[in-house]
Motif scaffolding. Sequence first.
Motif, PDB file in Angstrom:
ATOM      1  N   SER A  77       0.805  -1.225   0.000  1.00 30.11           N
ATOM      2  CA  SER A  77       0.000   0.000   0.000  1.00 30.11           C
ATOM      3  C   SER A  77       0.837   1.274   0.000  1.00 30.11           C
ATOM      4  O   SER A  77       0.310   2.354  -0.279  1.00 30.11           O
ATOM      5  N   ARG A  78       2.130   1.170   0.340  1.00 31.76           N
ATOM      6  CA  ARG A  78       3.027   2.308   0.535  1.00 31.76           C
ATOM      7  C   ARG A  78       2.677   3.108   1.797  1.00 31.76           C
ATOM      8  O   ARG A  78       3.116   4.234   1.981  1.00 31.76           O
ATOM      9  N   LEU A  79       1.853   2.522   2.670  1.00 33.30           N
ATOM     10  CA  LEU A  79       1.499   3.162   3.935  1.00 33.30           C
ATOM     11  C   LEU A  79       2.722   3.243   4.830  1.00 33.30           C
ATOM     12  O   LEU A  79       3.459   2.273   4.982  1.00 33.30           O
ATOM     13  N   MET A  80       2.951   4.432   5.419  1.00 32.77           N
ATOM     14  CA  MET A  80       4.019   4.577   6.401  1.00 32.77           C
ATOM     15  C   MET A  80       3.495   4.030   7.721  1.00 32.77           C
ATOM     16  O   MET A  80       2.574   4.586   8.319  1.00 32.77           O
ATOM     17  N   LEU A  81       4.052   2.931   8.170  1.00 34.81           N
ATOM     18  CA  LEU A  81       3.529   2.213   9.329  1.00 34.81           C
ATOM     19  C   LEU A  81       4.064   2.740  10.659  1.00 34.81           C
ATOM     20  O   LEU A  81       3.361   2.694  11.668  1.00 34.81           O
ATOM     21  N   GLY A  82       5.281   3.194  10.675  1.00 36.49           N
ATOM     22  CA  GLY A  82       5.862   3.678  11.925  1.00 36.49           C
ATOM     23  C   GLY A  82       7.187   4.367  11.680  1.00 36.49           C
ATOM     24  O   GLY A  82       7.857   4.113  10.666  1.00 36.49           O
ATOM     25  N   TRP A  83       7.562   5.249  12.600  1.00 35.45           N
ATOM     26  CA  TRP A  83       8.805   6.001  12.454  1.00 35.45           C
ATOM     27  C   TRP A  83       9.247   6.529  13.809  1.00 35.45           C
ATOM     28  O   TRP A  83       8.434   6.755  14.698  1.00 35.45           O
ATOM     29  N   VAL A  87       5.191  -1.125  15.299  1.00 32.91           N
ATOM     30  CA  VAL A  87       4.413  -1.488  14.107  1.00 32.91           C
ATOM     31  C   VAL A  87       3.688  -2.812  14.320  1.00 32.91           C
ATOM     32  O   VAL A  87       2.510  -2.955  13.987  1.00 32.91           O
ATOM     33  N   ALA A  88       4.383  -3.784  14.908  1.00 30.74           N
ATOM     34  CA  ALA A  88       3.771  -5.083  15.166  1.00 30.74           C
ATOM     35  C   ALA A  88       2.603  -4.964  16.141  1.00 30.74           C
ATOM     36  O   ALA A  88       1.566  -5.619  15.991  1.00 30.74           O
ATOM     37  N   ARG A 115       0.690  -2.319  16.604  1.00 35.59           N
ATOM     38  CA  ARG A 115      -0.415  -1.551  16.025  1.00 35.59           C
ATOM     39  C   ARG A 115      -1.098  -2.268  14.869  1.00 35.59           C
ATOM     40  O   ARG A 115      -2.321  -2.244  14.752  1.00 35.59           O
ATOM     41  N   TYR A 116      -0.305  -2.918  14.019  1.00 43.29           N
ATOM     42  CA  TYR A 116      -0.859  -3.498  12.790  1.00 43.29           C
ATOM     43  C   TYR A 116      -0.813  -5.022  12.753  1.00 43.29           C
ATOM     44  O   TYR A 116      -1.370  -5.637  11.859  1.00 43.29           O
ATOM     45  N   GLY A 117      -0.107  -5.634  13.691  1.00 41.79           N
ATOM     46  CA  GLY A 117       0.086  -7.071  13.648  1.00 41.79           C
ATOM     47  C   GLY A 117       1.407  -7.416  12.986  1.00 41.79           C
ATOM     48  O   GLY A 117       2.099  -6.554  12.443  1.00 41.79           O
ATOM     49  N   LEU A 118       1.770  -8.685  13.028  1.00 37.03           N
ATOM     50  CA  LEU A 118       3.040  -9.114  12.468  1.00 37.03           C
ATOM     51  C   LEU A 118       3.012  -9.074  10.944  1.00 37.03           C
ATOM     52  O   LEU A 118       2.005  -9.400  10.316  1.00 37.03           O
ATOM     53  N   PHE A 119       4.115  -8.701  10.357  1.00 36.53           N
ATOM     54  CA  PHE A 119       4.278  -8.754   8.909  1.00 36.53           C
ATOM     55  C   PHE A 119       5.023 -10.043   8.571  1.00 36.53           C
ATOM     56  O   PHE A 119       5.673 -10.652   9.426  1.00 36.53           O
ATOM     57  N   ASP A 120       4.930 -10.466   7.318  1.00 33.19           N
ATOM     58  CA  ASP A 120       5.550 -11.731   6.920  1.00 33.19           C
ATOM     59  C   ASP A 120       7.043 -11.592   6.650  1.00 33.19           C
ATOM     60  O   ASP A 120       7.836 -12.468   7.001  1.00 33.19           O
ATOM     61  N   LYS A 121       7.411 -10.500   6.000  1.00 27.78           N
ATOM     62  CA  LYS A 121       8.809 -10.330   5.600  1.00 27.78           C
ATOM     63  C   LYS A 121       9.224  -8.877   5.728  1.00 27.78           C
ATOM     64  O   LYS A 121       8.422  -7.970   5.467  1.00 27.78           O
ATOM     65  N   LEU A 122      10.448  -8.651   6.127  1.00 23.51           N
ATOM     66  CA  LEU A 122      10.995  -7.303   6.224  1.00 23.51           C
ATOM     67  C   LEU A 122      12.207  -7.194   5.306  1.00 23.51           C
ATOM     68  O   LEU A 122      13.105  -8.033   5.349  1.00 23.51           O
ATOM     69  N   LEU A 123      12.194  -6.169   4.467  1.00 24.48           N
ATOM     70  CA  LEU A 123      13.324  -5.880   3.588  1.00 24.48           C
ATOM     71  C   LEU A 123      14.114  -4.712   4.155  1.00 24.48           C
ATOM     72  O   LEU A 123      13.537  -3.702   4.545  1.00 24.48           O
ATOM     73  N   THR A 124      15.417  -4.855   4.204  1.00 25.56           N
ATOM     74  CA  THR A 124      16.270  -3.775   4.661  1.00 25.56           C
ATOM     75  C   THR A 124      17.626  -3.913   3.992  1.00 25.56           C
ATOM     76  O   THR A 124      17.822  -4.799   3.153  1.00 25.56           O
ATOM     77  N   ASP A 125      18.551  -3.027   4.332  1.00 22.77           N
ATOM     78  CA  ASP A 125      19.896  -3.191   3.807  1.00 22.77           C
ATOM     79  C   ASP A 125      20.764  -3.814   4.891  1.00 22.77           C
ATOM     80  O   ASP A 125      20.271  -4.161   5.960  1.00 22.77           O
ATOM     81  N   ASN A 126      22.026  -3.969   4.607  1.00 25.93           N
ATOM     82  CA  ASN A 126      22.890  -4.611   5.604  1.00 25.93           C
ATOM     83  C   ASN A 126      23.662  -3.588   6.415  1.00 25.93           C
ATOM     84  O   ASN A 126      24.803  -3.787   6.793  1.00 25.93           O
ATOM     85  N   GLY A 127      23.007  -2.442   6.687  1.00 23.09           N
ATOM     86  CA  GLY A 127      23.612  -1.435   7.541  1.00 23.09           C
ATOM     87  C   GLY A 127      23.845  -1.984   8.939  1.00 23.09           C
ATOM     88  O   GLY A 127      23.210  -2.942   9.366  1.00 23.09           O
ATOM     89  N   ARG A 128      24.754  -1.359   9.646  1.00 23.55           N
ATOM     90  CA  ARG A 128      25.173  -1.872  10.961  1.00 23.55           C
ATOM     91  C   ARG A 128      23.997  -2.065  11.915  1.00 23.55           C
ATOM     92  O   ARG A 128      23.900  -3.065  12.613  1.00 23.55           O
TER      93      ARG A 128
END
Length: 207
Positions: free
Chosen positions: A44-50, A68-69, A71-84
């Motif tokens: 949806s491109r919804l901003m879930l939390g910040w 986020v979990a 408020r909205y429940g668990l998500f199936d997968k999270l994409l991120t980079d390999n930042g520290r």
Amino acid sequence: NRTVAHLSAMAIVNLDGRQADLFVRWEDGTVSRPIVIAIQDVYSRLMLGWKFSKTEDSDTTKAVILDVAARYGLFDKLLTDNGRAFASKKISGGATYRFRGKKPVDTEDEVKGILTLLGVDVGFAKPRHGQSKPIERGFRDVAESIDTLPEFKGAHCGHRPDAKPEDVTGKPVDIADARAVYDRELRDHNERTGRRTEMGKGKLSLQ
């Protein structure tokens, strides 16, 4: 263009951190450019939390994930980079494909991070490969427009040294005020109708 029609809400979320183009005064009186760590729903491109943080740290990252979990429940997968912060053991320890640098981390005997404990699949975007992490475009475009608002005049510093606004006066904004502006603007971003995203079809909001 990549389609998201086959997905559903909360199937995949993006995590990203961005250094704001403004100076804030923190509760302890110190002044710096804050990091805004955010999670966005890919479908949806919804901003879930910040959240704001002095650095891109794992504790703030963990707090955003748990908020986020809750408020909205668990998500199936999270994409991120390999930042520290994002690939730290606190966040993704025990994930099958966690990596830092060129070689995958041996995770068999590793302490499990919050995502692994929650049963969330973790996907790591390739470094400098923005297409694999849609939040980089959406969140950063929105954040850049927020940083130039009148409330931040004098505190706004530009995202590059050669882009420094002529009217910058070096007056940091109070962190509480910065949070309030971001909360207002990101809520408005989520609720605005007529979205031209694939799911919005020019009519709906992101919610």
